[in-house]
Scaffold this active site. Structure first.
Site, PDB file in Angstrom:
ATOM      1  N   SER A 553      48.790  -8.982 -10.076  1.00 34.74           N
ATOM      2  CA  SER A 553      47.941  -8.821  -8.904  1.00 34.74           C
ATOM      3  C   SER A 553      48.779  -8.221  -7.762  1.00 34.74           C
ATOM      4  CB  SER A 553      47.306 -10.163  -8.521  1.00 34.74           C
ATOM      5  OG  SER A 553      46.251  -9.984  -7.607  1.00 34.74           O
ATOM      6  N   ASP A 639      37.397  -6.761 -13.508  1.00 37.10           N
ATOM      7  CA  ASP A 639      38.146  -7.350 -12.396  1.00 37.10           C
ATOM      8  C   ASP A 639      37.543  -6.874 -11.083  1.00 37.10           C
ATOM      9  OD1 ASP A 639      40.013  -8.313 -10.593  1.00 37.10           O
ATOM     10  OD2 ASP A 639      41.742  -7.673 -11.765  1.00 37.10           O
ATOM     11  N   HIS A 673      39.682 -10.855 -13.432  1.00 36.67           N
ATOM     12  CA  HIS A 673      41.024 -10.870 -12.844  1.00 36.67           C
ATOM     13  C   HIS A 673      41.977 -11.790 -13.589  1.00 36.67           C
ATOM     14  CE1 HIS A 673      43.741  -9.844  -9.627  1.00 36.67           C
ATOM     15  NE2 HIS A 673      43.970 -11.104  -9.335  1.00 36.67           N
TER      16      HIS A 673
END
Length: 701
Positions: A553, A639, A673
């Site tokens: 991330s 995501d 995600h």
């Protein structure tokens, strides 16, 4: 390694001009998710990655079996007491998802449960396996029992896009009611009488911006909009105070917050503002008897704890004042005590104030009396992570804590507030003869280019010959701390002679709020140079030979940045759902969450200096013709936080521009995600990553 030719992404130059500078994006076409050409390209990348890692198939299966073999597949959590029930979850061998259960409670001591067995009177609240059915992805967004214990509000998602459908289950009959509300966000809160449930929804940018009130048994079309947040920088959420006497509606940007409160027994009433928002001031609220507790950073960088009257919640009186060396993280109010979660010297801790302000009949103890009686709980290991965990009861003489270190598996303690004794209730089982004494953990300090000392947490198996191949993990954004913790999967590296290290770089919160402030906006590059300094330190001090960098991330942004900054320092890079196209994303306010992110990264759309600074470090913008290490980028098609096209564009540009590699892209075509949702599926994905790390570091298998 396969000799198959990697996919070649076509180049379709797309130009945009910002602050007199022309941005040329050759791979912008990949942002069109539903374009068959985009899907075909991602599938071609998956096929290439599968063939390029085909030689790791046996090793991947071996590591998967190691993870599986060390995990007690049929297991259960420590029961948590609330309103006459013990709540717990359990897993069963062969099943992907957990099962939420409860039994009637007697006394304060949790019942003894045996894995694989159910207690007499056990009631299954939710079985994730039944709810998931044949879906490739499944997650639960909220699971909340009404105060009287008769209803369960829960929400489910089957795509990974973090948009859930709310349902209500009658726990007396086991039937699912007709109430069904699609498109909600995480969380929610019950009214005191259990007739009303509050929930949040999102706008077109997928920002939680509305709170609604739903009356059980009515149509979702009749739900009432309670509050709408018009400022695009702010998210909103709704919850309950620990006492369950107040509903809390919180609006927050990256740097500012505002809380509204409403008596939970008056769900149709009007929320009132605790204190109007003030740019740069963050605060949180909890209820403690005849006052509120306010944790805030007004003129207190590391936060201080204050009290406020119920009828004048904006009047704050300091209780625990600001300290430059201690970041106050959270506060939990109980009937007879207050618990403060804090961070100091890179470690978390627990402080207990034995009496709340209203527990002395006829007289309130003074602030000095409270502080004099306060104390901190001590723990034996040199590095660890501890936090309050599972404390739903407002009236209790026990404090539930979660504890772990890099050698100690996740552990659940009850802390007896009378005897001040830590009582170990459960330590996560690690099968196969795991012994913490076989491993060592250390704290090292690297020196950054500006002289700042950067902490590094290290774990290694005793007897490992050094220097050793190393995985160096980093994040460094949003004041999120990557604290020292245990990993079953990590043992497959340590037992093969690896060192595992965490670089606690600036931009995270490990060393307090200033640590975060020194790694954001125009100081963001400190995050990257800190990580490189940590790698250099590990090599200089004889810890590490080949270093594989890993992050996800915003930590994936870190991976892309250090690959550009010092590619020679790393033998390989694992970038998971990586935020590598930062400039283009933050320039586009039509994208979900972009405006919110301006308080973290700056606003390059309207500020030329921010634009120039971001362009100087954004990974996608700065790929050049240097020799790069092998890179494995992992992403998910659904995501909603870091779009799949960021790593797809990055890998395409690396192939076209750089040398070295290979550069691999793996896209989960049905996940979000967090990657794949089932535990066995996630273990297989981790096994692939670890086998790639071992192969890239050229470690004998």
């Amino acid at each position: 390694m396969s000799s198959q030719t990697p996919p070649t992404a076509k180049k379709v130059p797309s130009e945009r001009v910002h602050h007199g500078d022309t941005v040329v994006d050759d791979y912008a076409w990949l942002t069109v998710k539903d374009d068959p050409e985009t899907v075909a390209y991602l599938e071609a990348e998956n096929a290439y990655t599968q063939q390029a890692t085909a030689h790791l198939k046996d090793l991947q299966e071996t590591i998967f079996q190691e993870i599986k073999g060390r995990t007690l597949e049929t297991d259960l959590s420590v029961p948590t007491r609330k309103n006459g029930w013990w709540y717990y979850s359990r897993t069963e061998e062969g099943k992907q998802y957990g099962i939420q259960c409860r039994v009637a409670a007697e006394g304060e001591t949790p019942p003894e449960l045996e894995a694989g067995e159910s207690l007499p009177g056990e009631q299954i609240l939710l079985d994730g396996n039944e709810l998931a059915g044949d879906s490739d992805f499944f997650s639960i967004g909220t699971s909340s029992v009404s105060p009287d214990g008769t209803l369960l509000a829960y929400s489910v998602n089957f795509t990974g896009d973090e948009r859930f459908t709310l349902k209500v289950k009658d726990l007396n009959t086991g039937e699912t009611l007709t109430d069904e509300i699609p498109g909600i966000f995480y969380g929610g809160a019950w009214s005191a009488d259990g007739t009303t449930f509050f929930y949040t929804t999102v706008d077109d940018a997928w920002r939680p911006n509305q709170v609604h009130r739903h009356t059980i048994g009515t149509s979702a079309e009749d739900d009432v909009l309670v509050h709408e947040e018009g400022d695009e920088r702010f998210w909103i959420g709704v919850g309950l105070s620990r006492s369950e006497r107040y509903l809390l509606l919180t609006a927050g940007s990256k740097i500012t917050s505002e809380v509204r409160v409403l008596e939970a027994d008056d769900p149709a009433g009007e929320f009132r503002v605790v204190r109007p928002r003030e740019t740069g001031v963050e605060y949180g609220v909890d209820h403690a008897g005849d006052h509120f507790l306010i944790l805030h950073n007004r003129d207190a960088e590391n936060f201080e704890l204050a009290t406020a009257p119920l009828d004048a919640p904006g009047d704050w009186t300091p209780l625990i004042e600001h300290r430059a060396d201690t970041r106050l993280l959270d506060v939990d109010a109980f009937e007879t005590h207050t618990v403060v979660h804090f961070r100091r010297d890179g470690l978390t801790g627990i402080r207990v104030l034995p009496r709340s302000l209203d527990d002395a009949p006829g007289a309130e103890p003074s602030r000095s009396e409270l502080l004099d009686s306060a104390y901190e709980i001590s723990f034996p290991e040199p590095i660890y992570d501890v936090a309050p965990s599972g404390n739903p009861e407002y009236s209790t003489e026990r404090l539930r804590l979660g504890y772990t270190s890099m050698v100690t598996p996740p552990s659940v303690y009850d802390y007896d507030l009378g005897s001040r004794e830590l009582i170990l209730l459960k330590r996560k089982a690690v099968l196969g003869g795991y012994d913490p004494a076989d491993y060592e953990q250390f704290r090292e300090w690297a020196t950054a280019s500006d002289g700042t000392r950067v902490p590094i947490s290290i774990v290694v198996k005793k007897g490992t010959e050094r220097p050793a191949p190393t995985v160096l993990y980093g994040y460094g954004s949003y004041e999120i701390s990557i604290d020292p913790s245990f990993s079953v999967a990590r043992l497959s590296l340590l037992d093969r002679g690896f060192v595992f290290a965490i670089a606690h770089v600036r931009g995270g919160g490990e060393m307090g709020r200033r640590w975060y402030e020194d790694g954001k906006f125009q100081k963001k590059k400190n995050t990257f140079t800190d990580f490189v300094a940590a790698a250099e330190h590990l090599k200089a001090e004889g810890w590490s030979s080949a270093i594989i960098a890993r992050g996800g991330s915003a930590g994936g942004l870190l991976m892309g940045a250090v690959a550009n900054l010092a590619p020679e320092s790393f033998a390989g890079v694992v970038a998971e759902v990586p935020f590598v196209d930062a400039l283009n994303t933050i320039l586009d306010p039509s994208l979900p969450l972009t405006v919110i992110e301006w308080d973290e990264w700056g606003d390059p759309l309207h500020n030329a200096d921010v634009y120039a600074y971001m362009k100087s470090y954004s990974p996608y913008e700065n790929v050049d013709r240097r020799v790069y290490p092998p890179i494995l980028a992992i992403t998910s098609l659904n995501d909603t936080r870091v779009f799949y096209h960021e790593p797809a564009k990055w890998i395409a540009k690396l192939r076209d521009t750089a040398s070295g590699g290979p550069f691999l892209l793996k896209t989960e075509m049905g996940a979000g995600h967090g990657g794949r949702s089932g535990r066995y599926d996630s273990w297989r994905e981790e096994a692939l990553t670890l086998s790639w790390i071992l192969d890239t570091a050229k470690v004998a298998q």
